[in-house]
Design a protein around this motif. Structure first.
Motif, PDB file in Angstrom:
ATOM      1  N   GLN A   3       0.837  -1.203   0.000  1.00 23.49           N
ATOM      2  CA  GLN A   3       0.000   0.000   0.000  1.00 23.49           C
ATOM      3  C   GLN A   3       0.876   1.259   0.000  1.00 23.49           C
ATOM      4  O   GLN A   3       0.621   2.202  -0.752  1.00 23.49           O
ATOM      5  N   GLU A   4       1.912   1.284   0.816  1.00 21.33           N
ATOM      6  CA  GLU A   4       2.805   2.436   0.876  1.00 21.33           C
ATOM      7  C   GLU A   4       3.491   2.676  -0.473  1.00 21.33           C
ATOM      8  O   GLU A   4       3.622   3.819  -0.923  1.00 21.33           O
ATOM      9  N   THR A   5       3.909   1.598  -1.130  1.00 20.78           N
ATOM     10  CA  THR A   5       4.542   1.718  -2.443  1.00 20.78           C
ATOM     11  C   THR A   5       3.556   2.286  -3.460  1.00 20.78           C
ATOM     12  O   THR A   5       3.895   3.197  -4.219  1.00 20.78           O
ATOM     13  N   ALA A   6       2.340   1.770  -3.462  1.00 18.27           N
ATOM     14  CA  ALA A   6       1.325   2.247  -4.417  1.00 18.27           C
ATOM     15  C   ALA A   6       1.006   3.720  -4.205  1.00 18.27           C
ATOM     16  O   ALA A   6       0.976   4.505  -5.169  1.00 18.27           O
ATOM     17  N   VAL A   7       0.787   4.128  -2.975  1.00 19.35           N
ATOM     18  CA  VAL A   7       0.474   5.531  -2.684  1.00 19.35           C
ATOM     19  C   VAL A   7       1.629   6.427  -3.133  1.00 19.35           C
ATOM     20  O   VAL A   7       1.415   7.497  -3.719  1.00 19.35           O
ATOM     21  N   TYR A   8       2.851   5.989  -2.898  1.00 22.03           N
ATOM     22  CA  TYR A   8       4.027   6.752  -3.333  1.00 22.03           C
ATOM     23  C   TYR A   8       4.065   6.881  -4.864  1.00 22.03           C
ATOM     24  O   TYR A   8       4.286   7.960  -5.408  1.00 22.03           O
ATOM     25  N   VAL A   9       3.842   5.770  -5.562  1.00 19.17           N
ATOM     26  CA  VAL A   9       3.866   5.801  -7.029  1.00 19.17           C
ATOM     27  C   VAL A   9       2.770   6.727  -7.563  1.00 19.17           C
ATOM     28  O   VAL A   9       3.018   7.523  -8.475  1.00 19.17           O
ATOM     29  N   PHE A  10       1.564   6.660  -6.979  1.00 18.13           N
ATOM     30  CA  PHE A  10       0.490   7.571  -7.420  1.00 18.13           C
ATOM     31  C   PHE A  10       0.914   9.026  -7.232  1.00 18.13           C
ATOM     32  O   PHE A  10       0.655   9.871  -8.087  1.00 18.13           O
ATOM     33  N   SER A  11       1.586   9.323  -6.130  1.00 18.85           N
ATOM     34  CA  SER A  11       2.017  10.708  -5.887  1.00 18.85           C
ATOM     35  C   SER A  11       3.029  11.162  -6.941  1.00 18.85           C
ATOM     36  O   SER A  11       2.986  12.302  -7.405  1.00 18.85           O
ATOM     37  N   ILE A  12       3.927  10.271  -7.345  1.00 19.65           N
ATOM     38  CA  ILE A  12       4.907  10.594  -8.388  1.00 19.65           C
ATOM     39  C   ILE A  12       4.196  10.804  -9.730  1.00 19.65           C
ATOM     40  O   ILE A  12       4.458  11.782 -10.446  1.00 19.65           O
ATOM     41  N   LEU A  13       3.316   9.890 -10.080  1.00 21.32           N
ATOM     42  CA  LEU A  13       2.594  10.015 -11.351  1.00 21.32           C
ATOM     43  C   LEU A  13       1.800  11.316 -11.400  1.00 21.32           C
ATOM     44  O   LEU A  13       1.799  12.008 -12.432  1.00 21.32           O
ATOM     45  N   TRP A  39      -5.510 -11.536  -1.965  1.00 27.44           N
ATOM     46  CA  TRP A  39      -4.505 -12.481  -2.436  1.00 27.44           C
ATOM     47  C   TRP A  39      -3.542 -11.862  -3.450  1.00 27.44           C
ATOM     48  O   TRP A  39      -2.674 -12.543  -3.984  1.00 27.44           O
ATOM     49  N   ASP A  40      -3.668 -10.559  -3.698  1.00 29.29           N
ATOM     50  CA  ASP A  40      -2.800  -9.918  -4.682  1.00 29.29           C
ATOM     51  C   ASP A  40      -1.467  -9.531  -4.064  1.00 29.29           C
ATOM     52  O   ASP A  40      -1.377  -9.202  -2.881  1.00 29.29           O
ATOM     53  N   TYR A  41      -0.425  -9.559  -4.848  1.00 23.79           N
ATOM     54  CA  TYR A  41       0.933  -9.268  -4.382  1.00 23.79           C
ATOM     55  C   TYR A  41       1.521  -8.035  -5.061  1.00 23.79           C
ATOM     56  O   TYR A  41       2.671  -7.684  -4.817  1.00 23.79           O
ATOM     57  N   ASP A  42       0.721  -7.414  -5.959  1.00 24.53           N
ATOM     58  CA  ASP A  42       1.213  -6.216  -6.626  1.00 24.53           C
ATOM     59  C   ASP A  42       0.048  -5.300  -6.973  1.00 24.53           C
ATOM     60  O   ASP A  42      -1.109  -5.664  -6.791  1.00 24.53           O
ATOM     61  N   VAL A  43       0.372  -4.109  -7.442  1.00 28.78           N
ATOM     62  CA  VAL A  43      -0.623  -3.170  -7.956  1.00 28.78           C
ATOM     63  C   VAL A  43      -0.248  -2.920  -9.408  1.00 28.78           C
ATOM     64  O   VAL A  43       0.927  -2.686  -9.726  1.00 28.78           O
ATOM     65  N   ASP A  44      -1.249  -3.036 -10.290  1.00 33.16           N
ATOM     66  CA  ASP A  44      -1.023  -2.851 -11.722  1.00 33.16           C
ATOM     67  C   ASP A  44      -1.579  -1.516 -12.179  1.00 33.16           C
ATOM     68  O   ASP A  44      -2.739  -1.189 -11.897  1.00 33.16           O
ATOM     69  N   ILE A  45      -0.745  -0.766 -12.902  1.00 28.17           N
ATOM     70  CA  ILE A  45      -1.118   0.560 -13.382  1.00 28.17           C
ATOM     71  C   ILE A  45      -0.744   0.663 -14.855  1.00 28.17           C
ATOM     72  O   ILE A  45       0.374   0.311 -15.242  1.00 28.17           O
ATOM     73  N   GLY A  46      -1.680   1.144 -15.658  1.00 30.48           N
ATOM     74  CA  GLY A  46      -1.387   1.468 -17.052  1.00 30.48           C
ATOM     75  C   GLY A  46      -0.969   2.925 -17.131  1.00 30.48           C
ATOM     76  O   GLY A  46      -1.494   3.760 -16.395  1.00 30.48           O
ATOM     77  N   PHE A  86       7.697  -1.381 -16.306  1.00 28.15           N
ATOM     78  CA  PHE A  86       8.504  -0.929 -15.169  1.00 28.15           C
ATOM     79  C   PHE A  86       7.951  -1.505 -13.879  1.00 28.15           C
ATOM     80  O   PHE A  86       6.765  -1.775 -13.755  1.00 28.15           O
ATOM     81  N   ARG A  87       8.840  -1.658 -12.902  1.00 25.99           N
ATOM     82  CA  ARG A  87       8.449  -2.167 -11.586  1.00 25.99           C
ATOM     83  C   ARG A  87       9.032  -1.233 -10.533  1.00 25.99           C
ATOM     84  O   ARG A  87      10.188  -0.810 -10.634  1.00 25.99           O
ATOM     85  N   VAL A  88       8.218  -0.928  -9.528  1.00 24.84           N
ATOM     86  CA  VAL A  88       8.675  -0.123  -8.394  1.00 24.84           C
ATOM     87  C   VAL A  88       8.530  -0.992  -7.151  1.00 24.84           C
ATOM     88  O   VAL A  88       7.415  -1.385  -6.791  1.00 24.84           O
ATOM     89  N   GLN A  89       9.664  -1.292  -6.512  1.00 27.49           N
ATOM     90  CA  GLN A  89       9.670  -2.141  -5.327  1.00 27.49           C
ATOM     91  C   GLN A  89       9.833  -1.297  -4.078  1.00 27.49           C
ATOM     92  O   GLN A  89      10.467  -0.244  -4.099  1.00 27.49           O
ATOM     93  N   ASN A  94      12.585  -5.784   0.300  1.00 30.53           N
ATOM     94  CA  ASN A  94      11.156  -6.086   0.249  1.00 30.53           C
ATOM     95  C   ASN A  94      10.664  -5.871  -1.176  1.00 30.53           C
ATOM     96  O   ASN A  94      10.623  -4.750  -1.658  1.00 30.53           O
ATOM     97  N   HIS A  95      10.265  -6.930  -1.835  1.00 27.35           N
ATOM     98  CA  HIS A  95       9.930  -6.872  -3.253  1.00 27.35           C
ATOM     99  C   HIS A  95       8.441  -6.698  -3.538  1.00 27.35           C
ATOM    100  O   HIS A  95       8.010  -6.950  -4.669  1.00 27.35           O
ATOM    101  N   MET A  96       7.651  -6.285  -2.543  1.00 30.20           N
ATOM    102  CA  MET A  96       6.266  -5.907  -2.817  1.00 30.20           C
ATOM    103  C   MET A  96       6.349  -4.770  -3.834  1.00 30.20           C
ATOM    104  O   MET A  96       7.167  -3.862  -3.684  1.00 30.20           O
ATOM    105  N   HIS A  97       5.510  -4.815  -4.881  1.00 32.25           N
ATOM    106  CA  HIS A  97       5.767  -3.887  -5.973  1.00 32.25           C
ATOM    107  C   HIS A  97       4.529  -3.388  -6.714  1.00 32.25           C
ATOM    108  O   HIS A  97       3.445  -3.961  -6.609  1.00 32.25           O
ATOM    109  N   VAL A  98       4.767  -2.334  -7.463  1.00 31.01           N
ATOM    110  CA  VAL A  98       3.798  -1.761  -8.395  1.00 31.01           C
ATOM    111  C   VAL A  98       4.371  -1.964  -9.789  1.00 31.01           C
ATOM    112  O   VAL A  98       5.548  -1.684 -10.028  1.00 31.01           O
ATOM    113  N   ASP A  99       3.540  -2.472 -10.713  1.00 29.60           N
ATOM    114  CA  ASP A  99       3.953  -2.602 -12.107  1.00 29.60           C
ATOM    115  C   ASP A  99       3.327  -1.468 -12.909  1.00 29.60           C
ATOM    116  O   ASP A  99       2.132  -1.178 -12.758  1.00 29.60           O
ATOM    117  N   LEU A 100       4.132  -0.829 -13.743  1.00 34.01           N
ATOM    118  CA  LEU A 100       3.685   0.253 -14.623  1.00 34.01           C
ATOM    119  C   LEU A 100       3.794  -0.243 -16.063  1.00 34.01           C
ATOM    120  O   LEU A 100       4.901  -0.508 -16.546  1.00 34.01           O
TER     121      LEU A 100
END
Length: 181
Positions: A3-13, A39-46, A86-89, A94-100
């Motif tokens: 969740q922290e990774t996703a919120v950070y990536v959204f702020s950058i985008l 059960w998800d291990y990542d967040v997917d963003i187009g 792209f992947r943001v870990q 800790n490899h929890m990640h967001v895929d772009l």
């Protein structure tokens, strides 16, 4: 961490005005309850491929100048090994990640250069779904999603996907749950 990774990536985008939208199971979780599917291990963003140049980190990865970049907050941005995305870990450990996933329009269809054959929802879609984008709540903030996202999700996953949550492989879940008897 996810969740922290996703919120950070959204702020950058948002800061760099990169047009983005939730994809796949991440959009499904947002539509159901505004959260990541359990059960998800990542967040997917187009993202729009044309917007890569707006953020120097993505541009350096895209052009092959760098394979991995650790930013000031210690998030690891990298070109994914599995294809052209792209992947943001969360960190080096800790490899929890967001895929772009960079998408581009071709003949009115949004497409990309990497597809996962084992993910039936990983399909091209009509460009009108992201013209314009909408906003919905996800992880406590408003994020961009395709317009008419219910129809978009049904195009990718099938009718009734929002109303009928299901583990991706129901047979496996049933076997595992009966193993305890």
């Amino acid at each position: 961490a996810l969740q922290e990774t996703a919120v950070y990536v959204f702020s950058i985008l948002n800061r760099f005005r990169i047009r983005y939208w939730l994809e796949g199971g991440s959009l499904l979780g947002a539509a159901r309850n505004g959260e990541i599917i359990p059960w998800d291990y990542d967040v997917d963003i187009g993202i729009h491929q044309d917007d890569i140049v707006k953020f120097d980190t993505l541009e350096a990865l895209h052009n092959g100048k760098k394979l991995s970049i650790t930013d000031k907050r210690l998030f690891v941005w990298e070109k994914a090994r599995e294809g052209k995305f792209f992947r943001v870990q969360f960190s080096q450990q800790n490899h929890m990640h967001v895929d772009l996933f960079p998408f581009y329009e071709k003949n009115g269809i949004m497409t990309k250069d990497t597809w996962f054959k084992t993910h039936k929802q990983d399909t091209a879609f009509p460009a009108h779904f992201i013209k314009p984008l909408e906003k919905i709540w996800f992880l406590g903030m408003k994020v961009s999603v395709p317009n008419n996202y219910t129809t978009f999700l049904e195009l990718k996953f099938g009718k009734g996907v929002i109303e009928r949550p299901q583990y991706p492989n129901p047979q496996k879940l049933r076997i595992e749950s009966n193993a305890h008897l």
